[in-house]
Design a protein around this motif. Structure first.
Motif, PDB file in Angstrom:
ATOM      1  N   PRO A 218       0.807  -1.221   0.000  1.00 45.18           N
ATOM      2  CA  PRO A 218       0.000   0.000   0.000  1.00 45.18           C
ATOM      3  C   PRO A 218       0.840   1.271   0.000  1.00 45.18           C
ATOM      4  CG  PRO A 218      -1.022  -1.620   1.432  1.00 45.18           C
ATOM      5  CD  PRO A 218       0.305  -2.200   1.000  1.00 45.18           C
ATOM      6  N   ASP A 219       1.997   1.220   0.648  1.00 46.79           N
ATOM      7  CA  ASP A 219       2.870   2.392   0.675  1.00 46.79           C
ATOM      8  C   ASP A 219       3.542   2.655  -0.669  1.00 46.79           C
ATOM      9  OD1 ASP A 219       2.587   3.428   3.340  1.00 46.79           O
ATOM     10  OD2 ASP A 219       3.629   1.652   4.063  1.00 46.79           O
ATOM     11  N   ASP A 220       3.514   1.689  -1.577  1.00 50.05           N
ATOM     12  CA  ASP A 220       3.988   1.933  -2.935  1.00 50.05           C
ATOM     13  C   ASP A 220       2.960   2.729  -3.737  1.00 50.05           C
ATOM     14  OD1 ASP A 220       6.468   0.508  -2.826  1.00 50.05           O
ATOM     15  OD2 ASP A 220       5.390  -1.382  -3.069  1.00 50.05           O
ATOM     16  N   VAL A 221       1.679   2.527  -3.419  1.00 46.90           N
ATOM     17  CA  VAL A 221       0.592   3.140  -4.181  1.00 46.90           C
ATOM     18  C   VAL A 221       0.320   4.572  -3.728  1.00 46.90           C
ATOM     19  CG1 VAL A 221      -1.856   2.962  -4.775  1.00 46.90           C
ATOM     20  CG2 VAL A 221      -0.459   0.881  -4.568  1.00 46.90           C
ATOM     21  N   ALA A 222       0.348   4.805  -2.436  1.00 46.39           N
ATOM     22  CA  ALA A 222      -0.079   6.089  -1.875  1.00 46.39           C
ATOM     23  C   ALA A 222       0.665   7.312  -2.418  1.00 46.39           C
ATOM     24  CB  ALA A 222       0.020   6.038  -0.348  1.00 46.39           C
ATOM     25  N   PRO A 223       1.991   7.263  -2.634  1.00 48.96           N
ATOM     26  CA  PRO A 223       2.671   8.459  -3.125  1.00 48.96           C
ATOM     27  C   PRO A 223       2.166   8.951  -4.479  1.00 48.96           C
ATOM     28  CG  PRO A 223       4.261   6.944  -2.175  1.00 48.96           C
ATOM     29  CD  PRO A 223       2.970   6.204  -2.262  1.00 48.96           C
ATOM     30  N   ALA A 224       1.689   8.043  -5.326  1.00 53.92           N
ATOM     31  CA  ALA A 224       1.135   8.463  -6.615  1.00 53.92           C
ATOM     32  C   ALA A 224      -0.116   9.300  -6.402  1.00 53.92           C
ATOM     33  CB  ALA A 224       0.820   7.238  -7.477  1.00 53.92           C
ATOM     34  N   VAL A 225      -0.907   8.934  -5.401  1.00 55.23           N
ATOM     35  CA  VAL A 225      -2.112   9.694  -5.081  1.00 55.23           C
ATOM     36  C   VAL A 225      -1.743  11.078  -4.555  1.00 55.23           C
ATOM     37  CG1 VAL A 225      -4.191   9.760  -3.658  1.00 55.23           C
ATOM     38  CG2 VAL A 225      -3.384   7.581  -4.616  1.00 55.23           C
ATOM     39  N   VAL A 226      -0.760  11.130  -3.680  1.00 53.67           N
ATOM     40  CA  VAL A 226      -0.305  12.412  -3.142  1.00 53.67           C
ATOM     41  C   VAL A 226       0.170  13.325  -4.274  1.00 53.67           C
ATOM     42  CG1 VAL A 226       1.370  13.555  -1.635  1.00 53.67           C
ATOM     43  CG2 VAL A 226       0.283  11.413  -0.905  1.00 53.67           C
ATOM     44  N   PHE A 227       0.865  12.759  -5.249  1.00 55.14           N
ATOM     45  CA  PHE A 227       1.323  13.547  -6.393  1.00 55.14           C
ATOM     46  C   PHE A 227       0.142  14.134  -7.154  1.00 55.14           C
ATOM     47  CE2 PHE A 227       2.091  13.472 -11.039  1.00 55.14           C
ATOM     48  CZ  PHE A 227       2.920  14.596 -11.116  1.00 55.14           C
ATOM     49  N   PHE A 228      -0.842  13.307  -7.514  1.00 57.74           N
ATOM     50  CA  PHE A 228      -1.989  13.795  -8.273  1.00 57.74           C
ATOM     51  C   PHE A 228      -2.797  14.814  -7.474  1.00 57.74           C
ATOM     52  CE2 PHE A 228      -1.984   9.807 -11.057  1.00 57.74           C
ATOM     53  CZ  PHE A 228      -1.567  10.499 -12.188  1.00 57.74           C
ATOM     54  N   ALA A 229      -2.761  14.726  -6.142  1.00 58.16           N
ATOM     55  CA  ALA A 229      -3.506  15.651  -5.290  1.00 58.16           C
ATOM     56  C   ALA A 229      -2.796  16.980  -5.116  1.00 58.16           C
ATOM     57  CB  ALA A 229      -3.738  15.019  -3.913  1.00 58.16           C
ATOM     58  N   GLY A 230      -1.527  17.053  -5.482  1.00 53.37           N
ATOM     59  CA  GLY A 230      -0.717  18.226  -5.197  1.00 53.37           C
ATOM     60  C   GLY A 230      -0.669  19.247  -6.315  1.00 53.37           C
TER      61      GLY A 230
END
Length: 250
Positions: A218-230
């Motif tokens: 799950p920690d591999d996936v979450a940073p991509a979400v943070v990027f798109f949210a930023g």
């Protein structure tokens, strides 16, 4: 809060009581977002929210029910503020051959994975458009890009999420709202455990097929979400990003 400080963006994460959703909630909070962790299992959502470093709440919601979604969004707005970031992460599946599946299963998968995404998105979209800012991130699956044996209707529902995101991205592109999709590959979650429980041989074959030779976390996936949210993704919309260790290069 001083005049030089800004109110944190509010992120609503569905399915936040599970592995990927919980990691997304944590990473968004660490990036400074206030987080509404939403899940059908309200106790799990509350537990996730309690561990976050920013103002956060746990909310119970059935995303396949419009009234439940409306109530959850109203509570989030009352306690944290308008939703700036929506992560449509909630999803279900049942690993089995299509010829053994039932209509009851098909309808549940589509109601949650696809229609649930539509319902929650619609519930927050007007506010995003009115404020001129919004980040919508769908958590689909590489199964929705290339198909997956034993997950036929699930694959279809995730493909629908991808197409929905692209079409919506076109409609709201001039409104300050972006819509992007993250597609995890094989990831260490309760869903993947269904595969190993069904066939350890199938699970091992899946792991070996990943070029990086490991299952994602799950920690591999979450940073991509943070990027798109930023803010750094402000000029990116309608895109689909696989997080799969190279398994899917499409």
């Amino acid at each position: 809060m001083t005049e030089t400080e800004t109110k944190p963006r509010v992120a609503l994460v569905t399915g936040a009581g599970g592995g990927i959703g919980g990691a997304i909630a944590r990473h968004l909070a660490e990036a400074g977002h206030a987080v509404a962790a939403a899940d059908l299992d309200e106790a799990a959502a509350v537990a996730v929210a309690k561990g976050l470093p920013t103002p956060s709440i746990g909310v119970g919601v059935d995303i396949s029910d419009s009234a439940s979604v409306a109530a959850a969004v109203a509570r989030v707005e009352a306690e944290l503020g308008p939703v700036d970031v929506l992560v449509n992460n909630a999803g279900i599946d049942k690993i089995e051959p299509f010829v053994q599946s039932t209509e009851d299963t098909w309808r549940k998968v589509v109601d949650v994975n696809y229609l649930g995404t539509v319902i929650v998105t619609r519930a927050v979209l007007d506010g995003m458009v009115e404020r001129g800012f919004g980040r919508i991130i769908h958590i689909a699956s590489d199964a929705g890009r290339v198909g997956s044996s034993g997950e036929v209707v699930y694959s279809g529902s995730k493909g629908a999420m991808i197409a929905f995101g692209k079409a919506l991205a076109r409609e709201v592109a001039t409104k300050g709202v972006t819509v992007n999709t993250v597609c995890p590959g094989p990831t260490d979650t309760a869903l993947l455990k269904q595969v190993s429980d069904l066939s350890e041989k199938m699970f091992d074959a899946m792991r070996r097929a990943v070029p990086m030779k490991r299952i994602g976390t799950p920690d591999d996936v979450a940073p991509a979400v943070v990027f798109f949210a930023g803010e750094g993704a402000a000029f990116i919309t309608g895109q689909t990003l696989s997080v799969s260790g190279g398994l899917t290069m499409a």
